[in-house]
Scaffold this motif. Sequence first.
Motif, PDB file in Angstrom:
ATOM      1  N   GLU A 221       0.826  -1.217   0.000  1.00  0.00           N
ATOM      2  CA  GLU A 221       0.000   0.000   0.000  1.00  0.00           C
ATOM      3  C   GLU A 221       0.857   1.262   0.000  1.00  0.00           C
ATOM      4  O   GLU A 221       0.493   2.274  -0.573  1.00  0.00           O
ATOM      5  CB  GLU A 221      -0.931  -0.002   1.215  1.00  0.00           C
ATOM      6  CG  GLU A 221      -2.061  -1.020   1.068  1.00  0.00           C
ATOM      7  CD  GLU A 221      -2.856  -1.220   2.366  1.00  0.00           C
ATOM      8  OE1 GLU A 221      -3.916  -1.848   2.296  1.00  0.00           O
ATOM      9  OE2 GLU A 221      -2.398  -0.759   3.437  1.00  0.00           O
ATOM     10  N   ASN A 222       2.013   1.166   0.642  1.00  0.00           N
ATOM     11  CA  ASN A 222       2.877   2.343   0.742  1.00  0.00           C
ATOM     12  C   ASN A 222       4.016   2.335  -0.274  1.00  0.00           C
ATOM     13  O   ASN A 222       4.865   3.218  -0.258  1.00  0.00           O
ATOM     14  CB  ASN A 222       3.447   2.442   2.157  1.00  0.00           C
ATOM     15  CG  ASN A 222       2.342   2.624   3.184  1.00  0.00           C
ATOM     16  OD1 ASN A 222       1.381   3.350   2.941  1.00  0.00           O
ATOM     17  ND2 ASN A 222       2.437   1.931   4.304  1.00  0.00           N
ATOM     18  N   GLU A 271      -4.555  -3.406  -0.606  1.00  0.00           N
ATOM     19  CA  GLU A 271      -6.008  -3.433  -0.384  1.00  0.00           C
ATOM     20  C   GLU A 271      -6.626  -2.033  -0.368  1.00  0.00           C
ATOM     21  O   GLU A 271      -7.725  -1.814  -0.873  1.00  0.00           O
ATOM     22  CB  GLU A 271      -6.311  -4.185   0.918  1.00  0.00           C
ATOM     23  CG  GLU A 271      -6.027  -5.676   0.775  1.00  0.00           C
ATOM     24  CD  GLU A 271      -6.090  -6.447   2.094  1.00  0.00           C
ATOM     25  OE1 GLU A 271      -6.558  -5.872   3.104  1.00  0.00           O
ATOM     26  OE2 GLU A 271      -5.647  -7.608   2.101  1.00  0.00           O
ATOM     27  N   LYS A 272      -5.891  -1.093   0.236  1.00  0.00           N
ATOM     28  CA  LYS A 272      -6.411   0.271   0.365  1.00  0.00           C
ATOM     29  C   LYS A 272      -6.759   0.871  -0.999  1.00  0.00           C
ATOM     30  O   LYS A 272      -7.860   1.381  -1.213  1.00  0.00           O
ATOM     31  CB  LYS A 272      -5.339   1.133   1.066  1.00  0.00           C
ATOM     32  CG  LYS A 272      -5.868   2.312   1.827  1.00  0.00           C
ATOM     33  CD  LYS A 272      -4.795   2.920   2.735  1.00  0.00           C
ATOM     34  CE  LYS A 272      -3.682   3.556   1.921  1.00  0.00           C
ATOM     35  NZ  LYS A 272      -2.549   4.023   2.791  1.00  0.00           N
ATOM     36  N   GLN A 273      -5.812   0.761  -1.920  1.00  0.00           N
ATOM     37  CA  GLN A 273      -6.031   1.337  -3.252  1.00  0.00           C
ATOM     38  C   GLN A 273      -7.144   0.608  -4.011  1.00  0.00           C
ATOM     39  O   GLN A 273      -7.917   1.216  -4.744  1.00  0.00           O
ATOM     40  CB  GLN A 273      -4.744   1.305  -4.079  1.00  0.00           C
ATOM     41  CG  GLN A 273      -3.697   2.332  -3.647  1.00  0.00           C
ATOM     42  CD  GLN A 273      -2.709   1.795  -2.621  1.00  0.00           C
ATOM     43  OE1 GLN A 273      -3.038   0.897  -1.843  1.00  0.00           O
ATOM     44  NE2 GLN A 273      -1.513   2.363  -2.594  1.00  0.00           N
ATOM     45  N   LEU A 274      -7.203  -0.716  -3.829  1.00  0.00           N
ATOM     46  CA  LEU A 274      -8.246  -1.486  -4.515  1.00  0.00           C
ATOM     47  C   LEU A 274      -9.619  -1.076  -4.007  1.00  0.00           C
ATOM     48  O   LEU A 274     -10.576  -0.939  -4.763  1.00  0.00           O
ATOM     49  CB  LEU A 274      -8.035  -2.982  -4.294  1.00  0.00           C
ATOM     50  CG  LEU A 274      -6.801  -3.595  -4.954  1.00  0.00           C
ATOM     51  CD1 LEU A 274      -6.707  -5.075  -4.613  1.00  0.00           C
ATOM     52  CD2 LEU A 274      -6.835  -3.408  -6.459  1.00  0.00           C
ATOM     53  N   LYS A 276     -10.448   1.764  -2.695  1.00  0.00           N
ATOM     54  CA  LYS A 276     -10.751   3.108  -3.200  1.00  0.00           C
ATOM     55  C   LYS A 276     -11.308   3.027  -4.622  1.00  0.00           C
ATOM     56  O   LYS A 276     -12.334   3.642  -4.937  1.00  0.00           O
ATOM     57  CB  LYS A 276      -9.469   3.954  -3.183  1.00  0.00           C
ATOM     58  CG  LYS A 276      -9.609   5.360  -3.763  1.00  0.00           C
ATOM     59  CD  LYS A 276      -8.294   6.122  -3.582  1.00  0.00           C
ATOM     60  CE  LYS A 276      -8.126   7.231  -4.594  1.00  0.00           C
ATOM     61  NZ  LYS A 276      -8.510   8.548  -4.147  1.00  0.00           N
ATOM     62  N   MET A 277     -10.652   2.233  -5.438  1.00  0.00           N
ATOM     63  CA  MET A 277     -11.125   2.119  -6.824  1.00  0.00           C
ATOM     64  C   MET A 277     -12.513   1.485  -6.873  1.00  0.00           C
ATOM     65  O   MET A 277     -13.386   1.921  -7.624  1.00  0.00           O
ATOM     66  CB  MET A 277     -10.132   1.319  -7.667  1.00  0.00           C
ATOM     67  CG  MET A 277     -10.534   1.246  -9.130  1.00  0.00           C
ATOM     68  SD  MET A 277      -9.228   0.655 -10.210  1.00  0.00           S
ATOM     69  CE  MET A 277      -8.227   2.114 -10.416  1.00  0.00           C
ATOM     70  N   GLU A 278     -12.692   0.477  -6.065  1.00  0.00           N
ATOM     71  CA  GLU A 278     -13.977  -0.215  -6.056  1.00  0.00           C
ATOM     72  C   GLU A 278     -15.098   0.739  -5.614  1.00  0.00           C
ATOM     73  O   GLU A 278     -16.196   0.720  -6.168  1.00  0.00           O
ATOM     74  CB  GLU A 278     -13.897  -1.427  -5.125  1.00  0.00           C
ATOM     75  CG  GLU A 278     -15.023  -2.420  -5.264  1.00  0.00           C
ATOM     76  CD  GLU A 278     -16.185  -2.114  -4.322  1.00  0.00           C
ATOM     77  OE1 GLU A 278     -17.306  -2.495  -4.654  1.00  0.00           O
ATOM     78  OE2 GLU A 278     -15.966  -1.475  -3.271  1.00  0.00           O
ATOM     79  N   GLU A 279     -14.781   1.605  -4.659  1.00  0.00           N
ATOM     80  CA  GLU A 279     -15.793   2.528  -4.144  1.00  0.00           C
ATOM     81  C   GLU A 279     -16.129   3.643  -5.121  1.00  0.00           C
ATOM     82  O   GLU A 279     -17.273   4.054  -5.237  1.00  0.00           O
ATOM     83  CB  GLU A 279     -15.320   3.132  -2.815  1.00  0.00           C
ATOM     84  CG  GLU A 279     -15.581   2.172  -1.660  1.00  0.00           C
ATOM     85  CD  GLU A 279     -14.898   2.605  -0.370  1.00  0.00           C
ATOM     86  OE1 GLU A 279     -14.968   1.817   0.597  1.00  0.00           O
ATOM     87  OE2 GLU A 279     -14.281   3.697  -0.323  1.00  0.00           O
ATOM     88  N   GLU A 280     -15.105   4.113  -5.849  1.00  0.00           N
ATOM     89  CA  GLU A 280     -15.379   5.293  -6.668  1.00  0.00           C
ATOM     90  C   GLU A 280     -15.689   4.988  -8.135  1.00  0.00           C
ATOM     91  O   GLU A 280     -16.167   5.864  -8.854  1.00  0.00           O
ATOM     92  CB  GLU A 280     -14.245   6.324  -6.545  1.00  0.00           C
ATOM     93  CG  GLU A 280     -12.962   5.956  -7.248  1.00  0.00           C
ATOM     94  CD  GLU A 280     -11.928   7.089  -7.158  1.00  0.00           C
ATOM     95  OE1 GLU A 280     -12.136   8.039  -6.401  1.00  0.00           O
ATOM     96  OE2 GLU A 280     -10.924   7.005  -7.874  1.00  0.00           O
ATOM     97  N   CYS A 281     -15.427   3.768  -8.585  1.00  0.00           N
ATOM     98  CA  CYS A 281     -15.629   3.480 -10.015  1.00  0.00           C
ATOM     99  C   CYS A 281     -16.789   2.508 -10.226  1.00  0.00           C
ATOM    100  O   CYS A 281     -17.027   1.619  -9.426  1.00  0.00           O
ATOM    101  CB  CYS A 281     -14.367   2.894 -10.630  1.00  0.00           C
ATOM    102  SG  CYS A 281     -12.976   4.029 -10.555  1.00  0.00           S
TER     103      CYS A 281
END
Lengths: 536, 193
Positions: A221-222, A271-274, A276-281
Amino acid sequence: MQKHLFLGVEAIGQGAIDGGISGVYAYPGTPSTEITEFIQDNPLAIERDIHRKWAANEKTAYESALGMSYAGKRTMACMKHVGLNVAADAFINSAITGVNGGLVLTVADDPSMHSSQNEQDSRFYGDFSMIPVLEPSNQQEAYDMAREGFELSEKTGLPVMLRITTRLAHSRAGVTSKEVLAENDMSMPEDARQFVLLPAIARRRYKGLLEKQASLVELSENSIHNKYIEGEDKSLGIICCGISYNYLQENYANEKCPYPVLKLSQYPLPEKQLKKMEEECDEILILEEGYPLVEEKLKGYYANGTTIKGRLDGTLPRDGELNPDHVAKALGKEIYQGIQPPAMIVNRPPALCQGCGHQDAYTAMNEVLDEYGKGHVFSDIGCYTLGALPPYETINSCVDMGASITMAKGAADAGLFPAVAVIGDSTFAHSGITGLLDAVNEKTNITVVISDNESVSMTGGQDSSAFEKIESICEGVGVDPAHIRVIVPLKKNHEEMVKMFREELAHEGVSVIVPRRECVQRASRRKRNISRHANH
Amino acid sequence: MKTDIILAGVGGQGILSIAAALGTAALAENLHLKQAETHGMSQRGGAVVSHMRICDREIASDLIPIGTADLILSVEPMESLRYLPFLSEKGYLVTNTTPFVNIPNYPEIESVMAEIEKLPRFVAIDADKIAKEVGNARASNMVMLGAASPFIDIGFHKIEAGIREIFERKGEKIVEMNLKALQTGREFAEKNK
């Protein structure tokens, strides 16, 4: 800081040296071979006397690398994807032993099977063994990740996989190299039982590996290698694994991609980035070079929500390597399809070189085997595999390194006569010896042809570890010396070779025929004083 | 500038020597370069292709997208046609006319040439013959590079310097012969494009 024009594989060789390795361990295999060759020729590697000789196979290579790591030094093992099958036992267990000195496994996959028998995706091995995997998108990242991989390995206490594919391995681009790091001093593992995988210890260490997983996700994630690039248009989010990022960029050469993009080059999945993508797209398109690893995972995670598009739903082809055109199609872009090639163009498959000793051996074998009909010859992996194609069409199998002898044995056990194996000298050293031992122990009626060109030729003429040892290995394994027969495969010896094949086929039990003549390519390079093929 | 080139030939014909000369020239001009090669099995007399991309901006893909290549440069006539879908609407095809026949079903050379001649922009050059005339059949790849040079946006003197650098260790005579091959190829293309 120095600028170079490097193939991806050369960038990794330089990165490994600059990262402070004390040894590289490898068996040649396209598209991974030139990493080791680069290190073999590199002045600093020579000056530091970095270990750089070829191993007999990928398993011995990986285990030696693990031993060097045990002793506290940094090391890289290199192999092609199917080579990792050979090294898999050592590799999977090394995730449980962990490392002492940094250990990076570079594995080069070959989607589209340019020079391979399958297109398996090594990221699954990384996922399966639960270690960090790095997947560069370009030559500079390949250099950086090779160089920094050892630190990641030491920090996590785990081997790190550097996964590349053919296109990156064999493409050239500018690379800026960085400061050369010092080698590690020798040091023993702090825990004397770290590498003792007795069940009680292995269970403890395995729990440790499981406990590390959350921190590995956090590292991903980082990681600077996992970039979330914001986009205005949230109707689609795009995840680009490794080199596929370039193909997306190619499609937005003159504009910014309107969609959010996750450039993914470090696993386990961030997981964090995934999330985020799942929530916004609304939908997620996954571009990955190889099998649909990320796609399968996300389909599981977001089974009832976001639409996941990729190789599984037909948005991209299920097999083969990606290219900019596949990505354009997935994005719904109209592209000019070019002029179709005329129908008269025929395929031009590779063939044995003119004057190659394998040709003479096959010509003689065919003369004898014609008397028995088709289907009696099991073969292996090397130039001689081209004996499956016209004009010879001698061989009936090519599965994995060493399988010629063992498949001939199994077929003989089933009653097939004659049962013949054709294997090269280096492949015999790699994985043929134990199969021969099985046959000797059971007095199986097989004839083994070790077609010896004194080199690993398909990958460019590396030194064969069986050089000048074949007869003594066969004798040592227990083959009757009267049935280990050597001949120079040349036209003038044709009648003698035919006679020899006929006699040894008639022999009840194991016999070995060694047609031996140096690879014509290697001989030509030797005469011109060139150490090896320029490119292979 | 941007020049995307499909380099085609048969394994063993040495198309990478063309790529090396061009690559050296591109670097001397401080241009970006990506060049995907064919290694491995196909190098045993099979069809080989290299995607060479030269640009004054950063290059994304190692592979040239379909229908966008500025140039197909082939050292063998049938191989020049294999990659036609890559050629852009304004692209040039530059090919050697000497066939390399290592397969039993190679088509009639007349029909191969007829297909090439259907294209709106092409240069067909007997590089083997010209190479022999300038001194050595092995210089045919440099004849080909010369014939392609009018369509590549790199100064001709830079390409000459690239050749000089690559052949330097083989001696001045070899350098001169290859430079002559390059020049002769270029002159032919200028007259016949």
